[in-house]
Design a protein around this motif. Structure first.
Motif, PDB file in Angstrom:
ATOM      1  N   ALA A  82       0.955  -1.165   0.047  1.00 50.53           N
ATOM      2  CA  ALA A  82      -0.092   0.105  -0.211  1.00 50.53           C
ATOM      3  C   ALA A  82       1.016   1.192   0.115  1.00 50.53           C
ATOM      4  N   PRO A  83       0.214   2.464  -0.567  1.00 50.94           N
ATOM      5  CA  PRO A  83       1.212   3.454  -0.501  1.00 50.94           C
ATOM      6  C   PRO A  83       1.419   4.101   1.068  1.00 50.94           C
ATOM      7  N   PRO A  84       2.398   4.597   1.327  1.00 53.79           N
ATOM      8  CA  PRO A  84       2.865   5.191   2.789  1.00 53.79           C
ATOM      9  C   PRO A  84       1.684   5.886   3.431  1.00 53.79           C
ATOM     10  N   ASP A  85       0.916   6.434   2.634  1.00 54.50           N
ATOM     11  CA  ASP A  85      -0.083   7.583   3.390  1.00 54.50           C
ATOM     12  C   ASP A  85      -1.393   6.774   3.430  1.00 54.50           C
ATOM     13  N   ALA A  86      -1.458   5.621   3.364  1.00 57.68           N
ATOM     14  CA  ALA A  86      -2.656   4.885   3.451  1.00 57.68           C
ATOM     15  C   ALA A  86      -3.322   5.036   4.698  1.00 57.68           C
ATOM     16  N   MET A  87      -4.783   5.235   4.898  1.00 61.09           N
ATOM     17  CA  MET A  87      -5.305   5.086   6.034  1.00 61.09           C
ATOM     18  C   MET A  87      -5.388   3.663   6.665  1.00 61.09           C
ATOM     19  N   GLU A  88      -5.224   3.430   8.152  1.00 56.97           N
ATOM     20  CA  GLU A  88      -5.098   2.083   8.554  1.00 56.97           C
ATOM     21  C   GLU A  88      -6.319   1.806   9.361  1.00 56.97           C
ATOM     22  N   TYR A  89      -6.998   0.736   8.722  1.00 51.77           N
ATOM     23  CA  TYR A  89      -8.340  -0.063   9.369  1.00 51.77           C
ATOM     24  C   TYR A  89      -7.840  -1.127  10.046  1.00 51.77           C
ATOM     25  N   HIS A  90      -8.500  -1.775  11.108  1.00 52.60           N
ATOM     26  CA  HIS A  90      -8.200  -2.825  11.814  1.00 52.60           C
ATOM     27  C   HIS A  90      -9.761  -3.694  11.666  1.00 52.60           C
ATOM     28  N   VAL A  91      -9.830  -4.853  11.037  1.00 52.90           N
ATOM     29  CA  VAL A  91     -10.908  -5.702  10.922  1.00 52.90           C
ATOM     30  C   VAL A  91     -10.497  -6.800  11.790  1.00 52.90           C
ATOM     31  N   GLU A  92     -11.303  -7.334  12.646  1.00 57.81           N
ATOM     32  CA  GLU A  92     -11.303  -8.582  13.193  1.00 57.81           C
ATOM     33  C   GLU A  92     -12.605  -9.453  12.870  1.00 57.81           C
ATOM     34  N   ALA A  93     -12.069 -10.657  12.382  1.00 62.99           N
ATOM     35  CA  ALA A  93     -12.893 -11.620  12.151  1.00 62.99           C
ATOM     36  C   ALA A  93     -13.350 -12.616  13.273  1.00 62.99           C
ATOM     37  N   LYS A  94     -14.736 -13.013  13.334  1.00 66.29           N
ATOM     38  CA  LYS A  94     -15.068 -13.598  14.553  1.00 66.29           C
ATOM     39  C   LYS A  94     -16.317 -14.566  13.998  1.00 66.29           C
ATOM     40  N   GLN A  95     -16.578 -15.669  14.480  1.00 62.73           N
ATOM     41  CA  GLN A  95     -17.833 -16.193  13.917  1.00 62.73           C
ATOM     42  C   GLN A  95     -19.066 -15.637  14.721  1.00 62.73           C
ATOM     43  N   TRP A  96     -19.957 -15.077  13.926  1.00 60.09           N
ATOM     44  CA  TRP A  96     -20.014 -14.774  12.399  1.00 60.09           C
ATOM     45  C   TRP A  96     -20.158 -13.193  12.128  1.00 60.09           C
TER      46      TRP A  96
ATOM     47  N   LEU B  98     -19.920  -7.253   1.502  1.00 60.20           N
ATOM     48  CA  LEU B  98     -18.780  -7.754   1.989  1.00 60.20           C
ATOM     49  C   LEU B  98     -19.195  -9.180   2.359  1.00 60.20           C
ATOM     50  N   PHE B  99     -18.426 -10.007   1.834  1.00 57.35           N
ATOM     51  CA  PHE B  99     -18.412 -11.618   2.052  1.00 57.35           C
ATOM     52  C   PHE B  99     -17.278 -12.163   2.821  1.00 57.35           C
ATOM     53  N   CYS B 100     -17.639 -13.460   3.449  1.00 53.52           N
ATOM     54  CA  CYS B 100     -16.680 -14.220   4.099  1.00 53.52           C
ATOM     55  C   CYS B 100     -16.810 -15.101   3.002  1.00 53.52           C
ATOM     56  N   THR B 101     -15.615 -15.629   2.152  1.00 48.37           N
ATOM     57  CA  THR B 101     -15.565 -16.797   1.254  1.00 48.37           C
ATOM     58  C   THR B 101     -14.805 -18.216   1.727  1.00 48.37           C
ATOM     59  N   GLU B 102     -14.714 -17.988   3.103  1.00 52.95           N
ATOM     60  CA  GLU B 102     -13.913 -19.597   3.458  1.00 52.95           C
ATOM     61  C   GLU B 102     -14.993 -19.839   4.457  1.00 52.95           C
ATOM     62  N   TYR B 103     -15.438 -21.297   4.268  1.00 51.23           N
ATOM     63  CA  TYR B 103     -16.437 -21.756   5.053  1.00 51.23           C
ATOM     64  C   TYR B 103     -15.837 -21.711   6.300  1.00 51.23           C
ATOM     65  N   CYS B 104     -16.438 -21.218   7.578  1.00 50.65           N
ATOM     66  CA  CYS B 104     -16.128 -21.003   8.825  1.00 50.65           C
ATOM     67  C   CYS B 104     -17.083 -21.459   9.925  1.00 50.65           C
ATOM     68  N   GLY B 105     -18.162 -22.416   9.418  1.00 48.07           N
ATOM     69  CA  GLY B 105     -18.732 -22.842  10.479  1.00 48.07           C
ATOM     70  C   GLY B 105     -20.536 -22.709  10.138  1.00 48.07           C
ATOM     71  N   THR B 106     -21.294 -23.031  10.949  1.00 46.17           N
ATOM     72  CA  THR B 106     -22.693 -23.162  10.646  1.00 46.17           C
ATOM     73  C   THR B 106     -23.368 -22.035  10.075  1.00 46.17           C
ATOM     74  N   ASN B 107     -23.081 -20.796  10.534  1.00 49.39           N
ATOM     75  CA  ASN B 107     -23.642 -19.584   9.969  1.00 49.39           C
ATOM     76  C   ASN B 107     -22.736 -18.879   9.092  1.00 49.39           C
ATOM     77  N   HIS B 108     -21.954 -19.449   8.423  1.00 53.71           N
ATOM     78  CA  HIS B 108     -21.160 -18.973   7.321  1.00 53.71           C
ATOM     79  C   HIS B 108     -21.709 -18.086   6.487  1.00 53.71           C
ATOM     80  N   ALA B 109     -22.967 -18.589   5.929  1.00 50.38           N
ATOM     81  CA  ALA B 109     -23.544 -17.808   4.889  1.00 50.38           C
ATOM     82  C   ALA B 109     -24.160 -16.522   5.187  1.00 50.38           C
ATOM     83  N   VAL B 110     -24.230 -16.311   6.661  1.00 50.25           N
ATOM     84  CA  VAL B 110     -24.684 -15.036   7.078  1.00 50.25           C
ATOM     85  C   VAL B 110     -23.796 -14.000   7.646  1.00 50.25           C
ATOM     86  N   MET B 111     -22.368 -14.268   7.399  1.00 48.65           N
ATOM     87  CA  MET B 111     -21.370 -13.579   7.771  1.00 48.65           C
ATOM     88  C   MET B 111     -20.920 -12.692   6.507  1.00 48.65           C
TER      89      MET B 111
END
Length: 313
Positions: free
Chosen positions: A94-108, A176-189
């Motif tokens: 990324a360019p050096p002046d990019a804004m930094e966002y932090h995203v934490e994935a959790k079921q779901w 925005l989708f989760c495209t790695e099967y991650c459990g029972t409610n993966h489809a609603v993540m």
């Protein structure tokens, strides 16, 4: 394939990706038509005929044709290797002046933290015309961060910080989708990325209560977890100085040299006995099971800011 069936082009990466995609589709169609035409012509030209012995058919040999066909194949192979590599490598750093966002994935769900400390769940607001770097972590299993309109997809693996960046160009709301099967409610993540003009984004931020930034949380944990007892400037313990560390080469006791990136700093907290800095004793305690993933992420974010300050001096 109908272009209208593709998602919107809402980032700079999307334009480059689609150009590459349609170039390769067009080239593939051209090759199919060429091979099909040659099969059709050869089937007519060299078909079996009544009263004509098979052995009387001339055998066509041409060294020039073989050299041309081999050279053309090699040229296009090298060309597409260069083309795809260029498009791919442009999306890595990324360019050096990019804004930094932090995203934490959790079921779901997706938990987002803005540079100002504003938090969202299953949502992310970003301005147009500004590069955005997203630092991705998982609390539990493997997830995958996928925004079709931006043409970005990144696996989120537990115990490792992944990064992906984009620059949004078109205001709107994109899935925005989760495209790695991650459990029972993966489809609603799922979630939404809302792209706004810089003025609208600034106005939106004013309506949100700013929280503690991740780096600020890390600065607090740096003291609470006892890190400052060894790494502070006035410390009596012989430990590495973290100011200006991030992004620089770090010599190790075994003679290797590694870059002090996000992965290295995270491993230094959770696996301190693996990469011992040259000139220091292996006295760093192991914080595995003591610090949660979110706390480690905060500490890494804080140390990264120290690195930026150090590099700017």
């Amino acid at each position: 394939m109908n272009r209208a069936a593709l998602p919107d082009q809402a980032s700079t990466q999307a334009v480059a990706f689609d150009q590459l995609f349609w170039t390769m589709v067009g080239f593939s169609v051209l090759i199919v038509l060429l091979v099909g035409a040659l099969i059709f012509v050869f089937s007519l030209r060299f078909r079996a005929r009544t009263g004509v012995p098979r052995k009387s058919v001339a055998v066509l040999e041409s060294r020039r044709v073989e050299i041309f066909w081999t050279a053309a194949t090699a040229f296009f192979a090298v060309f597409f290797f260069w083309y795809t590599s260029t498009v791919t490598l442009d999306t890595v750093e990324a360019p050096p002046d990019a804004m930094e966002y932090h995203v934490e994935a959790k079921q779901w769900m997706w938990k987002t933290r803005h540079p100002s400390g504003v938090r969202e769940i299953n949502a992310m607001h970003v301005p147009t015309g500004r590069p955005v770097t997203v630092f991705l972590n998982s609390q539990d299993v493997i997830h995958s961060f996928f925004v079709p309109a931006f043409r970005i997809k990144k696996d989120v693996v537990p115990g490792r910080t992944s990064t992906v960046w984009f620059e949004a160009t078109k205001p709107g709301t994109y899935p925005l989708f989760c495209t790695e099967y991650c459990g029972t409610n993966h489809a609603v993540m799922t979630g939404e990325v809302t792209v706004m003009t810089p003025a609208d984004y600034a106005a939106w931020l004013e309506t949100r209560a700013e929280g503690e930034t991740l780096a600020a949380t890390g600065a607090r944990l740096f003291t609470e977890a006892g890190c400052s007892g060894c790494h502070a400037e006035a410390s009596q313990v012989h430990a590495p100085d973290l100011s200006g560390l991030f992004g620089r080469d770090r010599p190790l006791a075994n003679g290797d040299i590694v870059t002090a990136d996000t992965a290295y700093i995270r491993d230094a907290i959770l696996l301190p006995e693996r990469d011992i800095a040259a000139g220091f004793e292996p006295i760093m305690p192991n914080f595995t099971g003591i610090l949660e993933d979110g706390e480690v992420e905060a500490l890494v974010a804080y140390i990264r800011t120290l690195g930026q300050e150090g590099l700017g001096q």
